[in-house]
Design an enzyme around this catalytic site. Sequence first.
Site, PDB file in Angstrom:
ATOM      1  N   ARG A 111      -1.532  -5.930  -8.230  1.00  8.19           N
ATOM      2  CA  ARG A 111      -0.501  -6.877  -7.838  1.00  8.19           C
ATOM      3  C   ARG A 111      -0.316  -7.919  -8.928  1.00  8.19           C
ATOM      4  O   ARG A 111       0.662  -7.928  -9.637  1.00  8.19           O
ATOM      5  CB  ARG A 111      -0.884  -7.574  -6.520  1.00  8.19           C
ATOM      6  CG  ARG A 111      -0.693  -6.687  -5.324  1.00  8.19           C
ATOM      7  CD  ARG A 111      -1.416  -7.212  -4.125  1.00  8.19           C
ATOM      8  NE  ARG A 111      -2.861  -7.043  -4.268  1.00  8.19           N
ATOM      9  CZ  ARG A 111      -3.718  -7.218  -3.289  1.00  8.19           C
ATOM     10  NH1 ARG A 111      -3.297  -7.620  -2.122  1.00  8.19           N
ATOM     11  NH2 ARG A 111      -4.993  -7.015  -3.480  1.00  8.19           N
ATOM     12  N   HIS A 155       0.840  -1.205   0.000  1.00  7.78           N
ATOM     13  CA  HIS A 155       0.000   0.000   0.000  1.00  7.78           C
ATOM     14  C   HIS A 155       0.875   1.255   0.000  1.00  7.78           C
ATOM     15  O   HIS A 155       0.621   2.204  -0.745  1.00  7.78           O
ATOM     16  CB  HIS A 155      -0.866   0.073   1.272  1.00  7.78           C
ATOM     17  CG  HIS A 155      -1.956  -0.942   1.366  1.00  7.78           C
ATOM     18  ND1 HIS A 155      -2.105  -1.761   2.453  1.00  7.78           N
ATOM     19  CD2 HIS A 155      -2.982  -1.252   0.530  1.00  7.78           C
ATOM     20  CE1 HIS A 155      -3.174  -2.527   2.290  1.00  7.78           C
ATOM     21  NE2 HIS A 155      -3.717  -2.245   1.128  1.00  7.78           N
ATOM     22  N   SER A 204      -3.034  -7.436   3.170  1.00  6.73           N
ATOM     23  CA  SER A 204      -3.273  -7.248   4.604  1.00  6.73           C
ATOM     24  C   SER A 204      -3.665  -8.575   5.246  1.00  6.73           C
ATOM     25  O   SER A 204      -3.228  -8.892   6.363  1.00  6.73           O
ATOM     26  CB  SER A 204      -4.384  -6.221   4.834  1.00  6.73           C
ATOM     27  OG  SER A 204      -4.028  -4.972   4.315  1.00  6.73           O
ATOM     28  N   LYS A 220     -16.965  -6.007   5.642  1.00  4.09           N
ATOM     29  CA  LYS A 220     -15.753  -6.691   6.085  1.00  4.09           C
ATOM     30  C   LYS A 220     -15.691  -6.648   7.608  1.00  4.09           C
ATOM     31  O   LYS A 220     -16.282  -5.793   8.232  1.00  4.09           O
ATOM     32  CB  LYS A 220     -14.521  -6.006   5.491  1.00  4.09           C
ATOM     33  CG  LYS A 220     -14.448  -6.177   3.988  1.00  4.09           C
ATOM     34  CD  LYS A 220     -13.111  -5.756   3.435  1.00  4.09           C
ATOM     35  CE  LYS A 220     -13.037  -5.993   1.940  1.00  4.09           C
ATOM     36  NZ  LYS A 220     -11.772  -5.581   1.348  1.00  4.09           N
TER      37      LYS A 220
END
Length: 160
Positions: A91, A18, A129, A42
């Site tokens: 990514r 990040h 994460s 979430k």
Amino acid sequence: MTKIAVVPGSFDPITNGHLDIIEKAAKVFPEVRVAVMNNSSKNPLFTVEERIQLIREVTSSHSNVVVESSSGLLINYARKVGASVIVRGLRAVSDFEYEMQITSMNRMLDESIETFFVMTKNNYSFLSSSIVKEVAQYGGNISALVPVQVETALKKKFNH
Ligand code: ADP
């Protein structure tokens, strides 16, 4: 015209991946707003305030980076702060489909706000994460993956 860019995400917690994206955006855009999205679907480990605090600490050397929370539609937040650009990190190919879906939807909601993609450094391409939290939970070494402040915060959360 000041080009304001929004870097949105959950950042639960912020990783070196990040940070790489935020720093790259801060080099290109005069003002970067990191928006910690308060997404109720979430189940976060860190509260929004904790996530904001950690991001502020690790981006404190960049005077053009502002960190705040946002809930609801990202496009509404971008409009509110006068941003014309959304920056997202990519990514691997696996990110592509999800990002394409969100970008297309955001474009439909507001054509004037463009999404830019930044490719992360190769060594962060597997980093998320969730994987950091999983390794930290079982006492694994995550010092190469997150800033030291985040490492400390994770150790505290998991009582290591
Ligand atoms: P979201 O829930 O919106 O996907 P994340 O916090 O997981 O929020 O990610 C925020 C942004 O950071 C996304 O654009 C994501 O692709 C990007 N990102 C996450 N991890 C990395 C990484 N290791 N390298 C580059 N970009 C990343």
